[in-house]
Motif scaffolding. Structure first.
Motif, PDB file in Angstrom:
ATOM      1  N   GLY A 187       0.822  -1.205   0.000  1.00 26.34           N
ATOM      2  CA  GLY A 187       0.000   0.000   0.000  1.00 26.34           C
ATOM      3  C   GLY A 187       0.854   1.250   0.000  1.00 26.34           C
ATOM      4  O   GLY A 187       0.585   2.211  -0.723  1.00 26.34           O
ATOM      5  N   PHE A 188       1.913   1.237   0.790  1.00 32.26           N
ATOM      6  CA  PHE A 188       2.810   2.396   0.866  1.00 32.26           C
ATOM      7  C   PHE A 188       3.483   2.667  -0.475  1.00 32.26           C
ATOM      8  O   PHE A 188       3.668   3.801  -0.868  1.00 32.26           O
ATOM      9  N   LEU A 189       3.811   1.588  -1.178  1.00 33.35           N
ATOM     10  CA  LEU A 189       4.481   1.712  -2.481  1.00 33.35           C
ATOM     11  C   LEU A 189       3.485   1.917  -3.631  1.00 33.35           C
ATOM     12  O   LEU A 189       3.889   2.008  -4.785  1.00 33.35           O
ATOM     13  N   HIS A 190       2.205   1.962  -3.304  1.00 32.62           N
ATOM     14  CA  HIS A 190       1.125   2.132  -4.301  1.00 32.62           C
ATOM     15  C   HIS A 190       1.140   1.009  -5.347  1.00 32.62           C
ATOM     16  O   HIS A 190       0.954   1.237  -6.535  1.00 32.62           O
ATOM     17  N   ILE A 191       1.358  -0.202  -4.869  1.00 25.60           N
ATOM     18  CA  ILE A 191       1.385  -1.375  -5.749  1.00 25.60           C
ATOM     19  C   ILE A 191       0.079  -2.136  -5.596  1.00 25.60           C
ATOM     20  O   ILE A 191      -0.427  -2.324  -4.552  1.00 25.60           O
TER      21      ILE A 191
END
Length: 191
Positions: A187-191
């Motif tokens: 989620g943090f890496l927007h994956i």
């Protein structure tokens, strides 16, 4: 319990007093600290999930505004087309100076329509871009929600492990924690 020196202990009071005076066992202490850490990380993930959901709604709202503006421009374009059609008809039905006036109107309407069309196309592109951003943020929101849920499962398993003192349940605690952290990183890496 009374303020006059008379005190009745509940069964858990002895255990709490024993842990406070004798330090308790390391298994309980470590699992309690892990649970507190998981709760903190879960709260952060929950906040980030709410933030991404708000961004998705903001982008979706922006897309709707741009789409409405584009629709207004297309309506304006259609009105100019109608005026152009009337001017072309008038040009056929008249002669002399009146015909020349309508010919100039047709040229002007064509020029105005090109500008209006360019504006409408630009607004539609902005709407599509905002829609894509909204979808991307909703995807990230799903990651944060899943990460938060997995950490909540880990916390529940941790409590059950503490209550039952079954150390084999730590596999579930660490498994749910690992998955939750992995999905949080995604989620943090927007994956």
């Amino acid at each position: 319990m009374s303020g006059h020196g008379f005190h009745v202990h509940g069964p858990h009071d002895h255990q709490v007093e024993h842990v406070a005076t004798h330090g308790g066992d390391s298994f309980t202490s470590r699992l309690a600290v892990l649970t507190a850490i998981l709760s903190t990380i879960g709260a952060i993930f929950g906040y980030l999930g709410g933030h991404s959901q708000n961004l998705a709604l903001l982008y979706k709202n922006e897309a709707a505004i741009q789409k409405t503006s584009a629709s207004n421009q297309w309506n304006y374009y259609q009105a100019k087309s109608n005026k152009q059609n009337l001017a072309e008809l008038s040009m056929v039905l008249t002669k002399g100076d009146a015909q020349e006036k309508y010919r100039q109107d047709v040229v002007r309407y064509k020029s105005e329509k090109e500008e209006i069309k360019a504006d409408a196309d630009k607004l539609e592109a902005l709407s599509k871009e905002a829609d894509k951003k909204s979808e991307a943020e909703m995807h990230v929101h799903g990651r944060w929600a899943m990460a938060t849920t997995l950490l909540q499962i880990a916390i529940a398993l941790s409590a059950i492990t503490l209550l039952t003192r079954k150390r084999w349940m730590l596999v579930g605690v660490f498994g749910a924690t690992g998955l939750g952290l992995l999905v949080g990183v995604l989620g943090f890496l927007h994956i």
